[in-house]
Scaffold this active site. Structure first.
Site, short mmCIF file in Angstrom:
data_model
loop_
_atom_site.label_atom_id
_atom_site.label_comp_id
_atom_site.label_asym_id
_atom_site.label_seq_id
_atom_site.Cartn_x
_atom_site.Cartn_y
_atom_site.Cartn_z
N ASP A 292 0.82 -1.20 0.00
CA ASP A 292 0.00 0.00 0.00
C ASP A 292 0.86 1.26 0.00
O ASP A 292 1.91 1.33 0.64
CB ASP A 292 -0.89 -0.02 1.24
N GLU B 85 1.35 -0.48 -5.16
CA GLU B 85 0.44 0.61 -5.45
C GLU B 85 1.30 1.87 -5.47
O GLU B 85 1.57 2.47 -4.44
CB GLU B 85 -0.66 0.73 -4.38
#
Length: 644
Positions: free
Chosen positions: A311, A363
């Site tokens: 993330d 990401e």
């Protein structure tokens, strides 16, 4: 009776921890049920507790085993390590405990164990002694995984917030219901939003307080193992979101753990993330490196997770991320966080070397070069990167009225300029259906016929575009509401017109995708893609070829206009029959069923679009067709011109 008060833990055991070389730290720190010599030729059973708090004045462990007496069990420093430890006879698995830490700042704070492998459910915050006795049944899956090549294999991912998929279900209940549904839909993998312990439900798991503890709301760690095992036995891979970039400021968790900035960077310009009100790990500290690389490996080793989607990588890579002018340059005067880069390279290199076949997915929302380039070639070493540019551009196009799309044609074609610069995943994730962005259905202009037809065309475009595929739960049947973690999906609408057809389209997209090597074998190679016509902006039509490099081809035409395109010319590399294997206007998908090619078209020796053959086709209004070359119904062609 005498026994080893540290339960066998020595300074030697912790040398790797302090050198950033301990990649299995969970075996040393935390709570462990064990037997130690009793000094009389026998053994005694109990639990060893060990916690890193080098600047603490005193640390005690207390819990239900000592009546929550905060003074009964003081811990001692293992000499030269900064780790406090003690062995307490008779403490079994299932015992509930906390550490009472007298910090360098003079305050006594009750803390959860940073290395706890199980924890109480919110609002309680204590840790639980846990020892697994689970017997895995996924040997066949792991054997296949070790030989897999994810870049050259089908990968369609169903992203799930486990608490919102069907609220109130446990890991065990979800194991059966989720397997049944995902198998029917045909996705190759599920991706769970973070399932590490997090007490604040609206964070969706991105505010982690227990990095080594599966979320206890749904059951025990072994019940989570059962969920993963059941998915694997059904042939479904498991990816989990991992959050190494930041952690919350809850006083009972990691923040200022021993009264100092221990896990986080001491300078708030580097140690705090203003966007989320969280702390940022001190990526340059050896012990923190050991903690994070161990945590990444932990989920793969202990829970057989097949991949980690990391993330907010951009927030780790840039020292000035969301900080305006309030940031500290690196030693060369630049904005790159060199310590975070080194950590990510370390984690990726270690995981790929230790566990062949696993995936790490970034990401990463900027144009940082070499995200998926191997570490030994100067890259970050990720296996894949989310293609945020493709996502943003194509959604902007989809939101335009059809009459205006001709002026934004480039938004759908631009990704092919850079599509092979990284190994991409095309994401329509949870982030696109929250915070006022609207659901996918409500992004599309027009009435319901236009909305659902446009979505079907868009997903057919997405599933045939170079790159792997990911959608968030609910998108597959066109949920109308934004994602809300406090509510379940609106399953009842999936039986209604439009929603039902979209869900059936996803089933067919996935199964045909998996059965068509041209759609995934050369995802990262320009030889796998060729535009037929990228320039029909006035018609709102895009057409292209996919190839597997072995003579198998799929032609795609997508019409984002409400006007049917009849007699539409497509250049094709081979003469003969091209079967219509997908038509998003089919009545099966709640389309009109009026615009198609009766199952096949014939390519004749009429040059077009730089190829020696062509066919005239019908492309439905707001619709897409896939045409697959059938070599059994055409003359043998010497050699294979492929997509040249």
């Amino acid at each position: 009776m005498s026994f080893d008060r540290f339960g066998g833990l020595t300074g030697t055991d912790l040398e790797g921890f302090h050198r950033a070389g301990d990649t299995e730290l969970w075996r040393r720190l935390g709570s462990h049920v064990m037997e130690v010599a009793d000094g009389e030729g026998g053994t005694i059973s109990g639990t060893r507790f060990a916690v890193w708090a080098p600047n603490a004045r005193e640390v005690r462990v207390y819990g239900d085993f000592n009546g929550w007496n905060g003074e009964a069990n003081p811990m001692e420093l293992v000499p030269g390590t900064g780790v406090w430890a003690t062995f307490i006879p008779g403490v079994p698995a299932g015992a509930v405990y906390k550490y009472r830490v007298h910090g360098a700042d003079g305050r006594w704070i009750d803390r959860a164990d940073p290395m706890a492998r199980f924890a109480q459910s919110a609002p309680e915050t204590a840790s639980i002694v846990f020892e697994s006795d689970y017997s895995w049944n996924d040997d066949d899956w792991l054997e296949r995984r070790s030989k897999s090549q994810p870049h050259a294999e089908p990968l369609s991912v169903y992203e799930i917030h486990l608490g919102g998929w069907r609220p109130g279900k446990t890991y065990v209940e979800l194991a059966h219901e989720l397997v049944e549904y995902v198998t029917w839909q045909g996705f190759t993998h599920v991706e769970f939003l973070p399932l590490a312990q997090h007490p604040y439900a609206p964070s969706w798991g991105y505010q982690v307080t227990g990095y080594f503890a599966p979320l206890s709301n749904f059951g025990t760690p072994d019940e989570f193992r059962y969920l993963v095992d059941t998915l694997h036995q059904a042939g479904i891979g498991v990816i989990m979101d991992w959050v190494p970039g930041h952690f919350p400021k809850d006083e009972w968790a990691l923040g200022r753990f021993d009264g100092t900035a221990l896990y986080e960077h001491a300078d708030p310009r580097q140690g705090e993330q203003p966007d989320w009100g969280t702390y940022v790990f001190n990526f340059g500290r050896n012990e923190v490196k050991s903690f994070l690389v161990s945590n990444a490996l932990y989920w793969i080793k202990e829970f057989h997770i097949d991949g980690l989607r990391v993330d907010a990588v951009a927030s780790m890579l840039y020292l000035d991320y969301s900080r305006g002018d309030n940031w500290v340059p690196n030693r060369f005067g630049g904005r790159e966080n060199l310590e975070a880069v080194e950590l990510l390279q370390y984690v990726n290199k270690h995981l790929y070397e230790r566990e062949p076949g696993v995936m790490t997915i970034a990401e990463e929302s900027t144009s940082w070069p070499g995200v998926t380039k191997p570490v030994h070639h100067g890259g970050l070493g990720f296996g894949f990167k989310w293609n945020m540019g493709w996502m943003n551009d194509t959604l902007r196009y989809l939101e335009e009225e059809p009459i205006h799309r001709q002026y934004h044609h480039h938004l759908m074609t631009f990704a092919m300029v850079y599509s092979f610069s990284e190994n991409f995943v095309l994401p329509i994730s949870h982030d696109e259906v929250v915070h006022g962005k609207g659901s996918m259905v409500n992004k599309v202009p027009g009435d319901d016929w236009q909305k659902f037809a446009s979505l079907r065309a868009y997903y057919a475009f997405m599933w045939s575009h170079p790159g792997k595929q990911l959608i968030f739960m609910g998108n597959e049947f066109g949920q109308r509401s934004e994602f809300d973690e406090s509510k379940g999906l609106e399953w009842w609408v999936s039986d209604l017109w439009g929603h039902d057809g979209l869900q059936k389209l996803f089933r067919d997209l996935n199964h045909r995708y998996r059965d068509t090597p041209a759609l995934w074998k050369l995802d990262n190679d320009p030889a796998g893609f060729r535009w037929i016509n990228a320039d029909d902006s006035q018609g709102n039509v895009f057409s292209y070829l996919r190839s597997d490099g072995e003579g198998r081809h799929l032609a795609v035409a997508v019409n984002f206009s409400p006007v049917p395109r009849t007699g539409y010319t497509l250049g094709l590399p081979h003469p003969g029959i091209w079967r219509e294997v997908l038509n998003t206007d089919s009545a099966d998908y709640d389309g009109s069923g009026e615009w198609g090619n009766l199952g096949r078209v014939e390519a004749l020796e009429l040059p077009a679009h730089g190829m020696q053959h062509s066919a005239e086709v019908t492309v439905p209004p707001l619709g897409a067709i896939w045409l697959q070359w059938d070599p059994t119904q055409t003359a043998e062609i010497p050699g294979d011109p492929g997509l040249q």
